[in-house]
Write a protein that holds these residues in place. Sequence first.
Motif, PDB file in Angstrom:
ATOM      1  N   ILE A 271       0.850  -1.191   0.000  1.00 25.16           N
ATOM      2  CA  ILE A 271       0.000   0.000   0.000  1.00 25.16           C
ATOM      3  C   ILE A 271       0.889   1.245   0.000  1.00 25.16           C
ATOM      4  O   ILE A 271       2.084   1.171   0.295  1.00 25.16           O
ATOM      5  N   GLY A 272       0.295   2.367  -0.335  1.00 29.19           N
ATOM      6  CA  GLY A 272       1.056   3.605  -0.359  1.00 29.19           C
ATOM      7  C   GLY A 272       0.313   4.642  -1.173  1.00 29.19           C
ATOM      8  O   GLY A 272      -0.596   4.320  -1.930  1.00 29.19           O
TER       9      GLY A 272
ATOM     10  N   ALA B 121      -6.168   1.339   1.154  1.00 32.68           N
ATOM     11  CA  ALA B 121      -5.386   0.619   2.162  1.00 32.68           C
ATOM     12  C   ALA B 121      -6.285  -0.166   3.112  1.00 32.68           C
ATOM     13  O   ALA B 121      -5.975  -1.302   3.479  1.00 32.68           O
ATOM     14  N   ARG B 122      -7.406   0.412   3.474  1.00 36.46           N
ATOM     15  CA  ARG B 122      -8.255  -0.264   4.462  1.00 36.46           C
ATOM     16  C   ARG B 122      -8.771  -1.600   3.925  1.00 36.46           C
ATOM     17  O   ARG B 122      -8.673  -2.633   4.585  1.00 36.46           O
TER      18      ARG B 122
ATOM     19  N   PRO C 182      -1.424   3.195  14.918  1.00 40.14           N
ATOM     20  CA  PRO C 182      -1.831   4.603  14.916  1.00 40.14           C
ATOM     21  C   PRO C 182      -1.197   5.387  13.762  1.00 40.14           C
ATOM     22  O   PRO C 182      -1.864   6.202  13.125  1.00 40.14           O
ATOM     23  N   ALA C 183       0.078   5.109  13.461  1.00 41.30           N
ATOM     24  CA  ALA C 183       0.754   5.868  12.398  1.00 41.30           C
ATOM     25  C   ALA C 183       0.126   5.559  11.034  1.00 41.30           C
ATOM     26  O   ALA C 183      -0.086   6.459  10.213  1.00 41.30           O
ATOM     27  N   ILE C 184      -0.198   4.280  10.814  1.00 45.69           N
ATOM     28  CA  ILE C 184      -0.794   3.902   9.524  1.00 45.69           C
ATOM     29  C   ILE C 184      -2.215   4.457   9.436  1.00 45.69           C
ATOM     30  O   ILE C 184      -2.646   4.957   8.398  1.00 45.69           O
TER      31      ILE C 184
ATOM     32  N   LEU D  62      -5.396   5.679   6.586  1.00 47.75           N
ATOM     33  CA  LEU D  62      -6.757   5.180   6.800  1.00 47.75           C
ATOM     34  C   LEU D  62      -7.711   6.284   7.225  1.00 47.75           C
ATOM     35  O   LEU D  62      -8.797   6.022   7.735  1.00 47.75           O
ATOM     36  N   GLY D  63      -7.296   7.506   7.009  1.00 41.77           N
ATOM     37  CA  GLY D  63      -8.179   8.628   7.329  1.00 41.77           C
ATOM     38  C   GLY D  63      -8.399   8.797   8.817  1.00 41.77           C
ATOM     39  O   GLY D  63      -9.504   9.082   9.257  1.00 41.77           O
ATOM     40  N   GLY D  64      -7.330   8.597   9.616  1.00 45.06           N
ATOM     41  CA  GLY D  64      -7.371   8.867  11.061  1.00 45.06           C
ATOM     42  C   GLY D  64      -7.986   7.747  11.848  1.00 45.06           C
ATOM     43  O   GLY D  64      -8.310   6.707  11.335  1.00 45.06           O
TER      44      GLY D  64
END
Length: 235
Positions: A33-34, A195-196, A226-228, A233-235
């Motif tokens: 992902i990216g 990504a989700r 949390p970082a990803i 993932l839109g928070g």
Amino acid sequence: MLKVDDVHVFYGSIHAVKGISFEVFQGETVTLIGANGAGKSTTLNAISGLLPRTGGVSFFGRKLAKVPPYKVVELGLAQVPEGRRIFLHMSVQENLEMGAYTRHAAGAQSLAADLETVFALFPRLKERRRQIAGTLSGGEQQMLAMGRALMSRPKLLMLDEPSMGLAPLLVEAIFDIIGNLHANGATILLVEQNARMALSIADRGYVLETGRIVATGTGRELLDSPAIKKAYLGG
Ligand code: ATP
């Protein structure tokens, strides 16, 4: 099954992939992902030999350095490219038959059986087997591109952004199919901006940022990170 070792890709002076290493084991779904431009498609195209690269790529222990792309498909590595690239002026069935062209020795019976397998996976294609591929909807074209790749009986299926440009319901349908393939034992390398969805069906994932892998973990770990979450993932 697939081992990518310190791969670099340049477009002229642009260093698009900067020393990427990862592995895919038999039966796994692995996702890269990216963000836009992170180098996901470039990585897939370098693996399948469509782009020149440095570094090692091996498939079942065999180095692919001097193997041309058509041979890579024969070895069992099939790629569904970004934007589908189906044969627009051919029928659905003809497109699927083209997918089997590398199987020189396959008899008519085994091809017919594989067609039925693909039609069972994608009933929509069966209904439309005589329709000209260019008149299919985006989602149907994605199904066709995936079905065509499956006709080569790949050992590893590489999917480049299968959800691109699809309405949410169709995205779900495509991911359901990928999940089905996985449940039936397929090995899948999935490149996604979504990504989700990708992490939710993947065993493991790698996060690419400007040509480098910056995080890796199980799909669950990355979804919970949390970082990803914040970045992808839109928070
Ligand atoms: P996307 O999700 O938008 O397709 P990506 O992660 O797949 O993005 P790539 O298409 O692999 O990204 O692109 C990686 C980098 O290489 C980007 O900066 C892109 O602009 C650059 N790039 C890609 N193709 C070429 C090309 N043919 N010539 C020059 N630069 C390129």
